[in-house]
Design a protein around this motif. Structure first.
Motif, PDB file in Angstrom:
ATOM      1  N   SER A   1       0.566  26.810  -9.081  1.00 50.24           N
ATOM      2  CA  SER A   1       0.882  27.951  -8.227  1.00 50.24           C
ATOM      3  C   SER A   1       2.380  28.092  -7.985  1.00 50.24           C
ATOM      4  CB  SER A   1       0.199  27.766  -6.873  1.00 50.24           C
ATOM      5  OG  SER A   1       0.708  26.587  -6.244  1.00 50.24           O
ATOM      6  N   ASP A   2       3.120  26.964  -8.110  1.00 54.86           N
ATOM      7  CA  ASP A   2       4.536  26.936  -7.722  1.00 54.86           C
ATOM      8  C   ASP A   2       4.692  27.232  -6.230  1.00 54.86           C
ATOM      9  OD1 ASP A   2       7.198  26.427  -8.162  1.00 54.86           O
ATOM     10  OD2 ASP A   2       7.628  28.315  -9.171  1.00 54.86           O
ATOM     11  N   TRP A   3       3.645  26.937  -5.417  1.00 54.90           N
ATOM     12  CA  TRP A   3       3.795  27.158  -3.980  1.00 54.90           C
ATOM     13  C   TRP A   3       5.096  26.515  -3.515  1.00 54.90           C
ATOM     14  CZ3 TRP A   3       4.685  24.691   0.569  1.00 54.90           C
ATOM     15  CH2 TRP A   3       4.480  25.467   1.726  1.00 54.90           C
TER      16      TRP A   3
ATOM     17  N   SER B   1      -0.536  21.826 -11.075  1.00 56.99           N
ATOM     18  CA  SER B   1       0.474  21.137 -11.875  1.00 56.99           C
ATOM     19  C   SER B   1       1.913  21.491 -11.540  1.00 56.99           C
ATOM     20  CB  SER B   1       0.220  21.403 -13.361  1.00 56.99           C
ATOM     21  OG  SER B   1      -0.948  20.731 -13.750  1.00 56.99           O
ATOM     22  N   HIS B   2       2.110  22.334 -10.555  1.00 53.49           N
ATOM     23  CA  HIS B   2       3.503  22.668 -10.217  1.00 53.49           C
ATOM     24  C   HIS B   2       3.547  23.224  -8.808  1.00 53.49           C
ATOM     25  CE1 HIS B   2       7.619  24.295 -11.662  1.00 53.49           C
ATOM     26  NE2 HIS B   2       7.561  24.460 -10.350  1.00 53.49           N
ATOM     27  N   LEU B   3       4.002  22.423  -7.886  1.00 51.27           N
ATOM     28  CA  LEU B   3       4.242  22.965  -6.549  1.00 51.27           C
ATOM     29  C   LEU B   3       5.269  22.135  -5.804  1.00 51.27           C
ATOM     30  CD1 LEU B   3       2.327  20.799  -5.147  1.00 51.27           C
ATOM     31  CD2 LEU B   3       0.629  22.567  -5.049  1.00 51.27           C
ATOM     32  N   HIS B   4       5.608  22.598  -4.608  1.00 54.47           N
ATOM     33  CA  HIS B   4       6.681  21.982  -3.814  1.00 54.47           C
ATOM     34  C   HIS B   4       6.222  21.828  -2.357  1.00 54.47           C
ATOM     35  CE1 HIS B   4       9.461  22.777  -7.153  1.00 54.47           C
ATOM     36  NE2 HIS B   4       8.893  23.963  -7.243  1.00 54.47           N
ATOM     37  N   PRO B   5       5.239  20.947  -2.096  1.00 57.28           N
ATOM     38  CA  PRO B   5       4.665  20.925  -0.742  1.00 57.28           C
ATOM     39  C   PRO B   5       5.599  20.394   0.342  1.00 57.28           C
ATOM     40  CG  PRO B   5       3.699  19.191  -2.082  1.00 57.28           C
ATOM     41  CD  PRO B   5       4.569  20.007  -2.992  1.00 57.28           C
TER      42      PRO B   5
ATOM     43  N   GLU C   1       8.354  24.106 -18.067  1.00 56.98           N
ATOM     44  CA  GLU C   1       7.740  24.788 -16.935  1.00 56.98           C
ATOM     45  C   GLU C   1       8.101  26.268 -16.934  1.00 56.98           C
ATOM     46  OE1 GLU C   1       5.670  21.920 -16.330  1.00 56.98           O
ATOM     47  OE2 GLU C   1       5.541  23.279 -14.616  1.00 56.98           O
ATOM     48  N   HIS C   2       7.107  27.092 -16.668  1.00 58.22           N
ATOM     49  CA  HIS C   2       7.214  28.551 -16.496  1.00 58.22           C
ATOM     50  C   HIS C   2       7.044  29.316 -17.808  1.00 58.22           C
ATOM     51  CE1 HIS C   2       8.153  27.528 -12.465  1.00 58.22           C
ATOM     52  NE2 HIS C   2       9.378  27.102 -12.718  1.00 58.22           N
ATOM     53  N   VAL C   3       7.962  29.134 -18.790  1.00 55.04           N
ATOM     54  CA  VAL C   3       7.816  29.779 -20.108  1.00 55.04           C
ATOM     55  C   VAL C   3       7.452  31.251 -19.928  1.00 55.04           C
ATOM     56  CG1 VAL C   3       6.854  29.445 -22.439  1.00 55.04           C
ATOM     57  CG2 VAL C   3       6.787  27.554 -20.819  1.00 55.04           C
TER      58      VAL C   3
ATOM     59  N   ALA D   1      10.884  13.154 -14.611  1.00 51.31           N
ATOM     60  CA  ALA D   1      12.147  13.740 -14.153  1.00 51.31           C
ATOM     61  C   ALA D   1      12.071  15.240 -14.369  1.00 51.31           C
ATOM     62  CB  ALA D   1      13.311  13.159 -14.940  1.00 51.31           C
ATOM     63  N   LYS D   2      12.531  15.972 -13.350  1.00 51.23           N
ATOM     64  CA  LYS D   2      12.466  17.439 -13.415  1.00 51.23           C
ATOM     65  C   LYS D   2      13.879  17.991 -13.655  1.00 51.23           C
ATOM     66  CE  LYS D   2      11.329  21.798 -12.552  1.00 51.23           C
ATOM     67  NZ  LYS D   2      11.496  22.375 -11.222  1.00 51.23           N
ATOM     68  N   PHE D   3      13.984  18.881 -14.620  1.00 51.11           N
ATOM     69  CA  PHE D   3      15.252  19.540 -14.933  1.00 51.11           C
ATOM     70  C   PHE D   3      15.108  21.041 -14.729  1.00 51.11           C
ATOM     71  CE2 PHE D   3      15.754  15.573 -17.096  1.00 51.11           C
ATOM     72  CZ  PHE D   3      17.116  15.369 -17.250  1.00 51.11           C
TER      73      PHE D   3
HETATM   74 ZN    ZN Z   1       8.982  25.199  -9.047  1.00 51.99          ZN
END
Ligand code: ZN
Length: 534
Positions: free
Chosen positions: A431-433, A66-70, A363-365, A281-283
């Motif tokens: 993973s936030d890869w 649910s959270h990464l940056h490929p 995200e993250h919390v 949208a990501k903030f």
């Molecule tokens: Zn991230």
């Protein structure tokens, strides 16, 4: 139109609470048409039916990170992988080797800020090893980097720069920049001088990366950016074949964005190709605890982490409302307790009917008090969490930078996955890869163990926040669908849902976390098409 397909295995976990145990999934085209036991199966078998029998394996809904940056991550992960590179001396040796190899720029990523000791991160400490070549090493949080003196000179960075957001070029005791660049705008001063990688090469690396992700069981992912050049790369890949996993991109709205920029992000919604689309949208309301750029109710032990990345929180609220009011899903990076509260207040400012049109997530919390946990539940806000940051980047004894900066009270409130779940909040995992490794099996195992799965010698961090195996699996399936608003098409094995499946050599609901981490991924199924990995 392809013939109907039956996937059979010893167990099929539909993740529907009231569904009986199943042993097959029937697929027509890209969606599921049946699931059940031996009695139900006959109805789906005909002369045309193809059967893929996975024997003793277990089938679960397709895993989603649910959270990464490929794609952006290809940029973030150029050069030497310095994850676990060891002490500063060892990193210097790697830099010296790279310099001898003659690369025009010395690039690296994944560097642990703790290697620099009490002086804090600096690029100058690599000047000798780099032998006059420009050096740019990203720290593992992807929110900061160190640049050597030659790189600062090439980019014309003097330390006098000012930023519209909370970015900073850190000054040394002598007033000159140390090369420590905090947050994206500061890093970009130097990063934009690094020669770009040709799009053909990026496309090749993307396919390799996504194939490696699929081999760990991933079928899809929420990408928390739609960074420059992304469209070009994914379109090139799709002109040659298929993306190995499905990607949902949420474009990043920069701090202080103008109305024009908000409109641009809104206009991108639903654009896409066969296996990718833009949605949400990501903030970012704050940075990271490690950099002192998080936004905390009280400053950290070094007197830092006292301000948001958006200089004006009211402007953030209005920008978030721009999307909430249009029914566009939002996701806001908020790490500190004050940052999380700010996001929840901004969401709460929308009438309940308006905010219910799309899921809104934080995200993250990373550290929150009890009343914030309750506020998530009351507002129906969902959480995207990476407890793997806790297990890979902090220590139970509190000796790491994150824990020391926060102090014991706030560190004890770290990554409260369990409390959020028990309060009824959807918790999607990721993973936030390239910040942490993407192997879905290892992330699930770490989330349950609260320590790196391969390190039984380490004590768990905040062990009372561990999820059980079912909850962690839900974090990659049903809850991943919930946080994206896809719960009616994905995350479960149910007729009418997307035929996205993961076929595992172990049963995650019956094995240990260690067994899951070591289990082979036999296949992934995406839109009814089988990709065998063994
Ligand atoms: Zn991230």
């Amino acid at each position: 139109m392809s013939a109907p397909l039956i996937i059979s295995a010893r167990r099929v976990h539909t993740l529907d609470a009231d569904a009986p145990p199943a042993s097959f999934v029937a697929i027509d085209g890209d969606h599921i048409v049946g699931v059940g036991g031996p009695e139900e199966r006959a109805a789906f078998e005909g002369p045309e039916t193809r059967i893929a029998d996975f024997g003793d394996a277990t089938v679960v809904p397709g895993l989603n990170d649910s959270h990464l940056h490929p794609v952006w991550g290809l940029e973030l992960a150029r050069g030497m992988d310095l994850t676990d590179a060891g002490p500063l001396e060892a990193v210097r040796r790697r830099v010296a080797e790279e310099a001898r190899r003659g690369a025009p720029w010395i690039l690296g990523w994944g560097l642990d800020p703790n290697v620099f000791g009490p002086e804090g991160p600096s690029g100058r400490v690599f000047d000798d090893a780099a032998g006059g070549r420009p050096l740019f090493l990203r720290l593992r949080d992807a929110h900061s980097a160190v640049a050597g003196t030659a790189a600062l000179e090439a980019a014309g960075v003097t330390g006098a720069e000012e930023f519209a957001d909370g970015s900073e070029v850190a000054p040394g005791a002598d007033g000159r920049p140390t090369g420590y660049l905090k947050e994206l705008s500061a890093m970009d001063l130097v990063a934009r001088h690094i020669p770009a990688e040709p799009v053909q090469e990026r496309a090749g690396r993307l396919v390799e990366l996504l194939t490696a992700m699929a081999r760990t069981g991933l079928v899809s992912a929420h990408v928390m950016d739609f960074a420059e050049g992304t469209r070009e790369v994914v379109e090139l890949v799709e002109s040659r074949g298929d993306l190995p996993i499905r990607l949902r991109f949420s474009p990043m709205v920069p701090p202080g964005a103008s109305l024009e920029e908000l409109r641009e992000a809104a206009a991108l919604q639903r654009r896409g190709g066969r296996r990718w689309h833009v949605e949400g949208a990501k903030f970012m309301i704050d940075g990271t605890v490690d950099n002192g750029t998080a936004w905390l109710e009280r400053p950290d032990a070094l007197g830092e982490s006292r301000a948001p990345l958006w200089r004006d929180p009211e402007a953030f609220r209005e920008a978030l409302r721009f999307f909430i009011d249009r029914g566009v899903p939002t996701a806001t990076h908020a790490i500190g307790d004050r940052a999380v509260r700010c996001v929840l207040e901004a969401i709460a400012s929308a009438p309940p009917k308006v905010r219910a049109r799309a899921p809104h997530r934080v995200e993250h919390v990373e550290t929150v008090p009890d009343d914030t946990v309750a506020a998530f539940a009351e507002l129906g806000v969902v959480a995207g969490m990476q407890p793997v940051h806790a297990t890979r980047q902090t220590c139970a004894d509190g000796s790491d930078n994150w824990s020391r900066r926060l102090g014991p009270e706030r560190a004890a409130r770290g990554w409260r996955c369990r409390d959020l779940r028990e309060a009824g909040v959807a918790v999607a995992l990721g993973s936030d890869w390239p910040v942490t490794p993407f192997d879905a099996r290892a992330v699930i195992a770490d989330t349950v163990l609260r320590r790196p799965v391969e390190r039984p010698d380490l004590a768990p961090v905040q062990p009372d926040q561990a999820l059980d195996m079912r909850m962690a699996l839900e974090g990659y399936t049903t809850h991943a669908a919930l946080v994206a608003g896809h719960e009616r098409v994905a995350g479960r094995i149910r007729p009418g849902y997307r035929a996205d499946l993961t076929v595992l050599g172990a049963d995650p609901l019956a094995c240990t976390p260690e067994e899951l981490a070591a289990a082979p991924v036999l296949a992934t199924v995406l839109d009814g098409r089988i990709q065998r990995h063994l």
